[in-house]
Motif scaffolding. Structure first.
Motif, PDB file in Angstrom:
ATOM      1  N   UNK A 106      22.613 -39.650 -40.374  1.00 14.10           N
ATOM      2  CA  UNK A 106      23.075 -38.525 -39.555  1.00 14.10           C
ATOM      3  C   UNK A 106      23.744 -37.436 -40.397  1.00 14.10           C
ATOM      4  N   UNK A 107      23.855 -36.243 -39.804  1.00  9.33           N
ATOM      5  CA  UNK A 107      24.610 -35.162 -40.431  1.00  9.33           C
ATOM      6  C   UNK A 107      26.110 -35.449 -40.386  1.00  9.33           C
ATOM      7  N   UNK A 108      26.547 -36.178 -39.368  1.00  7.76           N
ATOM      8  CA  UNK A 108      27.973 -36.395 -39.131  1.00  7.76           C
ATOM      9  C   UNK A 108      28.350 -37.857 -39.308  1.00  7.76           C
ATOM     10  N   UNK A 109      29.653 -38.079 -39.500  1.00  5.64           N
ATOM     11  CA  UNK A 109      30.221 -39.415 -39.440  1.00  5.64           C
ATOM     12  C   UNK A 109      30.652 -39.682 -37.992  1.00  5.64           C
ATOM     13  N   UNK A 110      30.880 -40.953 -37.675  1.00  2.85           N
ATOM     14  CA  UNK A 110      31.230 -41.324 -36.301  1.00  2.85           C
ATOM     15  C   UNK A 110      32.399 -40.511 -35.744  1.00  2.85           C
ATOM     16  N   UNK A 111      33.407 -40.275 -36.568  1.00  2.00           N
ATOM     17  CA  UNK A 111      34.651 -39.671 -36.086  1.00  2.00           C
ATOM     18  C   UNK A 111      34.670 -38.146 -36.179  1.00  2.00           C
ATOM     19  N   UNK A 112      33.625 -37.523 -36.701  1.00  2.00           N
ATOM     20  CA  UNK A 112      33.663 -36.078 -36.942  1.00  2.00           C
ATOM     21  C   UNK A 112      33.843 -35.274 -35.665  1.00  2.00           C
ATOM     22  N   UNK A 113      33.150 -35.636 -34.604  1.00  2.00           N
ATOM     23  CA  UNK A 113      33.279 -34.877 -33.351  1.00  2.00           C
ATOM     24  C   UNK A 113      34.695 -34.987 -32.796  1.00  2.00           C
ATOM     25  N   UNK A 114      35.276 -36.182 -32.851  1.00  2.00           N
ATOM     26  CA  UNK A 114      36.648 -36.375 -32.369  1.00  2.00           C
ATOM     27  C   UNK A 114      37.602 -35.463 -33.115  1.00  2.00           C
TER      28      UNK A 114
END
Length: 512
Positions: A134-142
């Motif tokens: 993915x472009x992001x890590x699990x916690x990036x949106x949070x």
């Protein structure tokens, strides 16, 4: 007896040939892959989904071995397969004197907890590594929304465009506009000639036989001699190339359109390959942008409309999943309790739009996002179907459905069971929308224009019943105010007749 120092587990949706694990061959590393009954039975899956995952896993296993890696592979029907991650791994640790266990972080909360728990009881060292997909890590949106009042996909999407320099000119979006969604809502013109989809033709008879031998329960249909989905990276890249050359020029225009004679239209059908990681979102997006910048046939609305689905919604939904789980799977803000009608498993309904969307899903394990959102999902929403039933159906029937992406789209965007965490309003509609975006209404038993009477389209009365039923929750929503203004203009007498029609349909939902 050969021994290894490290055992690495590869899950069925982690078939990423480009992962750093595989850059070098290490003769002290043993990889393990396994087809096990619990992963096939936690919901009833489409037969093509089971075959597709097993087939892709087996080809990945073959490729790893050809590249020199040591792999232990358990087929679903192998007698030594204990049908358990823990039991199979325990056996290998003992058999090969393993000193260290590794796995890639799963995309599903259920498996994340299972593997964490397993590692905590091991008497050897263990390590979880990133899947590098993915472009992001699990916690990036949070972290991104931590100081913001609302979780809005558009702001997240724009930040992703800037961060990764996608469809950008310096600090501004190409074309001066961030989102071309308003240009992505056209119906297929009557005389428009739609190209046939690019389909593969695999003989998967041996896999199908193994599934029968293992007595796995499944739904849907399959031709074992003509399996159409990609099973390896090269086939997935070929499907991408075909999409770029033939479909992308029309994708944005007609991505919301539906047609009863064309099941895939201009959609890429890359989501299965993406979600089991045969290809990466980055290489897909880079390829689309490259075509846009060098091919005058593809305009910005087509490219942006496609990239938004992957860079925007796909990464956004994953972030929501890891922020909200495990509580998210229990949310039922609208208190919907009705059972899913039996025709969702057979397609036997007189509503042509539902019959076509469900039958297509049973035939191909596929329906595009508007069929899922505004046909099957819309019907479940306005009929008050329990979101857990809806989750299980979507998770089982679609090739690309894995919980991290399915539940946020279903329980969130489609069913509004999360009360607005994902969507700012319920995605509900009457027959007018369905007729506007498709040709389903042309051959239907019901009349799209009628709200009441024996031939009245069920979507009409059920839609207004839903609006009436949830007035206290939704009337204050700015995006719903016009709808409630229209409902009030009907007057109490007409409202009562419509509500009685809806009640009749709901009481006889299995016969619709």
């Amino acid at each position: 007896m050969r021994t290894y120092t490290t055992l690495r587990l590869i899950l069925g949706d982690q078939l990423n040939e480009q992962h750093s694990w595989f850059k070098q061959v290490d003769n002290q590393v043993l990889y393990v892959m396994m087809e096990i009954e619990p992963e096939s039975a936690y919901v009833t899956h489409h037969i093509q989904k089971i075959v597709g995952i097993f087939g892709a896993m087996r080809q990945f296993n073959t490729q790893l071995k050809a590249n020199g890696h040591a792999v232990c592979y358990y087929k679903i029907s192998d007698q030594n397969n204990q049908q358990s991650f823990a039991d199979n791994v325990d056996t290998l640790i003992h058999q090969y004197q393993i000193q260290h266990f590794e796995y890639q972080l799963p995309d599903e909360y259920r498996l994340d907890q299972l593997l964490r728990t397993y590692c905590n009881q091991l008497n050897i060292t263990s390590l979880a590594v990133d899947s590098e997909h993915f472009y992001t890590q699990r916690e990036d949106l949070t972290l991104f929304f931590k100081q913001k009042k609302a979780t809005i996909m558009e702001s997240f999407y724009r930040a992703m465009r800037k961060k990764h320099d996608i469809l950008m000119e310096d600090t501004e979006p190409v074309g001066g506009i961030w989102n071309y969604d308003k240009e992505n809502r056209k119906k297929i013109p009557r005389k428009h000639s739609i190209e046939a989809p690019y389909l593969l033709k695999h003989d998967v008879g041996s896999i199908y036989k193994d599934i029968q031998t293992a007595n796995l329960k499944y739904i849907g249909h399959i031709d074992p001699k003509a399996f159409i989905w990609p099973l390896n990276r090269q086939e997935s890249l070929n499907l991408l190339d075909d999409f770029l050359q033939r479909m992308l020029p029309f994708f944005g225009l007609y991505q919301d359109a539906m047609h009863q004679e064309h099941w895939s239209l201009y959609h890429s059908r890359l989501s299965f390959s993406l979600n089991i990681k045969l290809i990466s979102p980055k290489e897909v997006i880079v390829a689309v942008e490259k075509v846009y910048r060098h091919n005058k046939v593809v305009d910005i609305a087509q490219a942006e409309g496609f990239i938004r689905q992957i860079l925007g919604w796909r990464e956004f939904m994953r972030g929501i999943y890891w922020r909200e789980m495990p509580g998210y799977q229990q949310l039922n803000k609208l208190d919907a309790q009705r059972d899913l009608p039996a025709f969702f498993w057979t397609g036997n309904t007189k509503m042509n739009c539902l019959q076509k969307a469900i039958q297509q899903s049973l035939d191909y394990g596929y329906a595009h996002h508007i069929q899922r959102l505004m046909i099957t999902g819309n019907f479940c929403l306005i009929s008050g179907i329990n979101p857990t039933d809806v989750d299980n159906w979507y998770l089982g029937i679609y090739m690309d459905a894995f919980e991290w992406v399915e539940i946020t789209n279903t329980r969130g965007m489609s069913q509004f069971a999360d009360g607005g965490i994902v969507g700012t309003k319920p995605y509900c509609a009457s027959a007018n929308y369905i007729n506007k975006m498709s040709n389903y209404c042309q051959n239907c038993h019901y009349n799209k224009k009628e709200k009441t009477g024996d031939k009245a389209c069920p979507f009409n009365a059920l839609y207004w019943n839903f609006i009436h039923q949830h007035k206290n929750l939704l009337k204050s929503n700015p995006r719903m105010s016009m709808v409630y203004h229209i409902w009030e203009k009907f007057g109490s007498k007409e409202q009562d007749i419509i509500l009685q029609q809806a009640s009749k349909y709901l009481n006889n939902i299995e016969q619709l």
